[in-house]
Structures are given as structure tokens and as C-alpha cells.
Design a protein around this motif. Sequence first.
Motif, mmCIF file in Angstrom:
data_model
loop_
_atom_site.group_PDB
_atom_site.id
_atom_site.type_symbol
_atom_site.label_atom_id
_atom_site.label_comp_id
_atom_site.label_asym_id
_atom_site.label_seq_id
_atom_site.Cartn_x
_atom_site.Cartn_y
_atom_site.Cartn_z
ATOM 1 N N MET A 117 0.830 -1.210 0.000
ATOM 2 C CA MET A 117 0.000 0.000 0.000
ATOM 3 C C MET A 117 0.867 1.264 0.000
ATOM 4 O O MET A 117 0.508 2.268 -0.597
ATOM 5 C CB MET A 117 -0.919 0.009 1.226
ATOM 6 C CG MET A 117 -1.922 -1.131 1.274
ATOM 7 S SD MET A 117 -3.443 -0.853 0.287
ATOM 8 C CE MET A 117 -4.317 0.343 1.312
ATOM 9 N N ASP A 120 1.602 2.190 -3.219
ATOM 10 C CA ASP A 120 0.375 2.476 -3.964
ATOM 11 C C ASP A 120 -0.089 1.252 -4.762
ATOM 12 O O ASP A 120 -0.697 1.371 -5.823
ATOM 13 C CB ASP A 120 0.603 3.661 -4.908
ATOM 14 C CG ASP A 120 -0.617 4.567 -4.905
ATOM 15 O OD1 ASP A 120 -1.428 4.466 -3.967
ATOM 16 O OD2 ASP A 120 -0.760 5.370 -5.832
ATOM 17 N N LEU A 121 0.203 0.071 -4.199
ATOM 18 C CA LEU A 121 -0.133 -1.195 -4.848
ATOM 19 C C LEU A 121 -1.334 -1.796 -4.115
ATOM 20 O O LEU A 121 -1.256 -2.073 -2.927
ATOM 21 C CB LEU A 121 1.073 -2.130 -4.720
ATOM 22 C CG LEU A 121 1.296 -3.180 -5.783
ATOM 23 C CD1 LEU A 121 1.615 -2.522 -7.119
ATOM 24 C CD2 LEU A 121 2.461 -4.077 -5.346
ATOM 25 N N TRP A 122 -2.442 -1.959 -4.826
ATOM 26 C CA TRP A 122 -3.691 -2.460 -4.246
ATOM 27 C C TRP A 122 -3.853 -3.915 -4.680
ATOM 28 O O TRP A 122 -4.411 -4.202 -5.725
ATOM 29 C CB TRP A 122 -4.834 -1.583 -4.761
ATOM 30 C CG TRP A 122 -6.159 -1.847 -4.152
ATOM 31 C CD1 TRP A 122 -7.060 -2.784 -4.540
ATOM 32 C CD2 TRP A 122 -6.761 -1.154 -3.045
ATOM 33 N NE1 TRP A 122 -8.180 -2.715 -3.752
ATOM 34 C CE2 TRP A 122 -8.026 -1.726 -2.830
ATOM 35 C CE3 TRP A 122 -6.358 -0.105 -2.208
ATOM 36 C CZ2 TRP A 122 -8.892 -1.285 -1.828
ATOM 37 C CZ3 TRP A 122 -7.219 0.327 -1.219
ATOM 38 C CH2 TRP A 122 -8.464 -0.251 -1.033
ATOM 39 N N LYS A 123 -3.297 -4.826 -3.865
ATOM 40 C CA LYS A 123 -3.201 -6.234 -4.267
ATOM 41 C C LYS A 123 -3.877 -7.101 -3.204
ATOM 42 O O LYS A 123 -3.288 -7.388 -2.165
ATOM 43 C CB LYS A 123 -1.706 -6.586 -4.372
ATOM 44 C CG LYS A 123 -1.400 -7.948 -4.918
ATOM 45 C CD LYS A 123 0.124 -8.124 -5.008
ATOM 46 C CE LYS A 123 0.533 -9.574 -4.856
ATOM 47 N NZ LYS A 123 1.976 -9.715 -4.577
ATOM 48 N N ARG A 124 -5.123 -7.488 -3.486
ATOM 49 C CA ARG A 124 -5.893 -8.219 -2.472
ATOM 50 C C ARG A 124 -5.641 -9.725 -2.542
ATOM 51 O O ARG A 124 -5.514 -10.285 -3.617
ATOM 52 C CB ARG A 124 -7.376 -7.930 -2.651
ATOM 53 C CG ARG A 124 -7.697 -6.454 -2.566
ATOM 54 C CD ARG A 124 -9.104 -6.154 -3.051
ATOM 55 N NE ARG A 124 -10.064 -6.260 -1.988
ATOM 56 C CZ ARG A 124 -11.288 -6.758 -2.136
ATOM 57 N NH1 ARG A 124 -11.681 -7.213 -3.306
ATOM 58 N NH2 ARG A 124 -12.104 -6.818 -1.116
#
Lengths: 323, 323
Positions: A117, A120-124
Motif C-alpha cells: 500500500m 500504492d499497490l492495491w493487491k488483495r
Amino acid sequence: MPKILLNWVPTQSDFELIRNTLPDAEFEVPPWQNLEEAEILLYSPKTPDLDALIPNMKNLRFIQSLMAGVDHLPWSLIPDNVIVASGSGANSEAVADMALALALSALKFIPFYQNEMRMDLWKRRVSKDLDSLTAVILGTGSIGKAIARRLKAFGMRVVGVSRSGNQAEDFDNVASSADWSSEPYGDLIVIALPLNRDSYHMIDKDVLSRLGGTRVIVNIARAAIVEPQALKVWLQENPTSVYASDVWWNEKLSLQPVIVEQHISISYLPNVIMTPHTAGLTEYAQERMLTMACENILRFLEGLQPSGIVRKEDYSQTPWNEN
Amino acid sequence: MPKILLNWVPTQSDFELIRNTLPDAEFEVPPWQNLEEAEILLYSPKTPDLDALIPNMKNLRFIQSLMAGVDHLPWSLIPDNVIVASGSGANSEAVADMALALALSALKFIPFYQNEMRMDLWKRRVSKDLDSLTAVILGTGSIGKAIARRLKAFGMRVVGVSRSGNQAEDFDNVASSADWSSEPYGDLIVIALPLNRDSYHMIDKDVLSRLGGTRVIVNIARAAIVEPQALKVWLQENPTSVYASDVWWNEKLSLQPVIVEQHISISYLPNVIMTPHTAGLTEYAQERMLTMACENILRFLEGLQPSGIVRKEDYSQTPWNEN
């Protein structure tokens, strides 16, 4: 009037607490005037070098450790007639809290998300339902029990592992170490054992290779219960497994002499979560440790059975000492 | 034979599950043939644009949301006679697990230690004894209760906050929102409220400035319950406080329309812990949500009171919609 030797210089408030709990005792603090008279050693690992001290304590009868772990005592120098009691129980709640913090961080990927995060990495990721998991706690002592109580609140099935395999409160079941080591299982494995002859390198290549799969291993006990080279290979071969630990082979504090292994950089693997041996470092844990240690000395002085008496054979000819 | 409209194309296994739970119903899935006949809308936020859909569903009587949060429904377009039920309860356990993971990570400094240890920095902090803390849970619904049960296992005092202030199971005490907002307290504050007219910006400058000190705020509900500019100031002025959140004002998923606030980079503050709205994303939560939603539709069809009926006045003229 018994004389109690402290191997460190306590703060004023700590010394007050000690004297309030043991009002009839005399104390010998560094620089010691007379080592021979002291019958009791109240031992803090803050100054771990006891090698010069113990052989000169001719009247030593009882060693009370502040800490639960007593693996760092110079066991080969302690005469047979001296009773050793661990500080077991004093910071169990604090250590169990840290075990849960590490376990949940790993199971819910917190430090990994945090770093993504920040970039800025949105990796669910899909995580496990905790109420579908089996937790295995190696050790059913006061720390193991405190961990079990907490894990039950998340709906996990909680299995304890102890030498005897005797059933214990707060566990759905208890297995013997021998049985578990030969067929290891558990989605979450929490190491809450003292480091001793039996537990040294208990988590080795054999156990890890049979374990396989997606697992979380939490260690809030001692690093040397895990064989580091085997752990490294296992973590590399099982990238969805996580090792979350508060304890290290090459700790940078004087709590523990640097033990056996050369430095192995497990810390650079992506699936490792690390804290700096800080489980017991809470606002009240230090005071509680001191109080409980002094109360145990009182028990010894009153001729009662002290709690936490250590089985000395567990520490004879241990592989992490040269003796 | 009632007709149920789905606003998304379900996977084959999901559709089987839906049809098994509602064997007598007919279904309308995209591309829809006939919007007018459907009396029921089973709503997934995966395709949130309902604006063109709802006005054409002339026979709509009931909207069942898969998710607990219904703040993203186009409230101004929903006729007065249509009942709306939230998916409340379906993933409460999973969301509570994430709340605990965030809370413990913050209280025990896990992601901060992780980054320091990776830089070979051994920097120990004194942490709180969890059994000395008071936790305040904003919301005493099924998620709030599941969080309370877990926190009790750590020995915390657990206070709930709800509109009514009515006492509830698993809480040591429940205060009313009005009372708590005027004199906020708690070492750990967990936001577990639906986003609605009352909760929008409930955590604002006034509340935060009166709160002060060393606190952990956990948010697993909706970002917009917190006023971001005030939060930013508070985090800067209270560097030992931590905001640990699974939900964001500018979420990069279509779960939630991008809400009111412009992007504010709270994410670059050092005392923030971040996960990407992943609390409900567990192995079994999706299936459980679908099953519970269908069972609730069945209840509606059988003339029973569906659970989770939403008070529509809570969502009229909400500040995050333009209506």
C-alpha cells in the motif's frame, strides 16, 4: 537472616519493590563485598556472565531467574544441590499477546499489505477463515495456555503438544512431542516451549519437509528450537508459508549469548515477519516478573515448594553450550 | 412464482448455490430480458451502477444486499415501498478477525518492527499490557459483538458505543454515540458502524482533539466515518497514535463509488497501517454471504420478517450522494 545476591544493579524503584516483598532479607548487589554468604541468587539476564560468579558462591542453595527461559544459565557450573527456579508465568499474558499479534499479522498478511500500500499497490489476497483452522501450540505451560485461550476466541481448533501428551485446560486435545514430530500438522504452529535438550532443533528438516504446504509458524520462545538452515529451505520451497518470529539466532541484545549458528539471513526472505525479542517488554511485565520472582524466593525461604523448578537434566550437555 | 433479478453474472457454482437455496424461484441475470417482472433484486456491489436499473423495475418489492454495508445503494432512486435488507452478519467473523489483526499489529508495532528489522535495525519499544486497556467499539451489531468477544480473550475492558446506548451481550458496558462523541475515550477504538447519515464524519476534528494521547484507531467499516483532514492533523500531532484501516476514501475497487473527499495522502504518514479492503475476502465468506442472502429472500417470500432491514431514513440525503 538469608542473604540474596543480585547479579545486576537494580533501579531504585525495582530495589524498593524487592525489599518490600522480602523485608527480612539482606541484599548483596554489585560491586559484591561477599559472595560466599549469599544463599540465594536472583538472576537477571541483563548481565549474563555468571561464569565468574557462581563458582565463588559457596553457600548457594537457590537460583531464581526473572525470566521464564533459563537456557542461558551456565548450567555446567551450577552444583547439583542448587535448586533453580524459572520466572515462568510472570509475563505469559504479554508473550501470548505477541504470539497472537504475529499469528494474525501473518494470517491476514498485514506487513505485506502495508508495504504494498505504501507503494500504492492495491493487491488483495484471499485469506483463511480463522474458524476453519487448526492451531498447534508446542508447549502447554502457562504461555501455551494463554495462547490457547486467545486462539479459541477466534474459533480455531487448538491442539497442544507436550512431552507427556497429557491433556490440559484450554486445549481441544494434547499430543505428545514424539507423535507430533513424526506426523506434524496444523495450519498455525506456535512455538511456546523452553529451549532445552529436547526442544533444541525440534523443528528440523524432517519435521518441516513432512509439514509442507501453506502454514504459519510463530516463534515467541527461542530461535534455536528451529534449525535455521532447514527453515530457510522450507520457506523458499513454500512461498505461501510464513515464519513470524520474535526470537533470533543472532540476537543483538545481551539477553542471550550468541548461540551456535552462524548468522543466516533468513531475514531477507519475503515470507518472514520479524520483531526484536520484544514480547515481554510491556509496561507492567518487568514489575510483575520482579514481584513474582521475589514471592517465589519467599516461598523457598518459608520451606515451601517454589514454583517453576527446572529439571536440570534438561540442560545438561546442551548443544548450545561448550560443556 | 417470484422472479429474482441479479445485477451481476454469477459464477456457475454461485448460481447453483442460489438455485439450491431458492428452488422455486425464477432468475433474471444480465443481459436482462425483462426488468418489469422481477419483484426482488439480489444485489452485489461488483457492478455498482444501479441507476439505470432500479427505475425500470416496476414491480420491485425487496432488495437484498450481499454485503453488510449498503451505503453505496442509489438511495434516492429506491421507491418508498421497497424493503431493503443488508447482508449483515454474513462475514462478521472474518471482519472481526481482520479488526483484531489490525489492532494487534498496531499495539505490538508489527509492521514498524518488520521494516526496521529488514534494515537490520534492532529497536525495541515498550508496548502496552493488553489486559490494562479499555477498548471502545463503535457499533454493537454482529461485527461489533464478534470483535468484543475476541478482545475479551485478551483481558481488555470492552465498551460498546451505539445510537441507543442499550446494553448488549459481550460488552462490559455500552454508551450512546452522543455521550461518547462529547467525551471520547479508549486506548483502542474500533470503528464497526455502518456508514449512514449519523456516522458520516462521526470521527471529526472535535472528537479527535478531545481524544488526544496515545491511541490506536482501527477502521474495518467505511473510510467516510472518519473526516480525513482532521485525521491527518491528529496523526501528525500524536505520533504515538496509530490509525490502522482496511478501508479508504479513494478505494481502487469498484466496491464503493469514490466518495466525496479528494485524495488525501494519509498513507504516507508513518503512524498508519493499511490493508486493501480485504477483511471480507476469505475462503468461505463469499459463499456464506450468498447463502445467507438467499435464505433471507426465502424468509421474505414466506411472509416472514427478513433480517437486516435497513432504516431508510439513515440513508436519505446522505452527504456522500448528490441527491
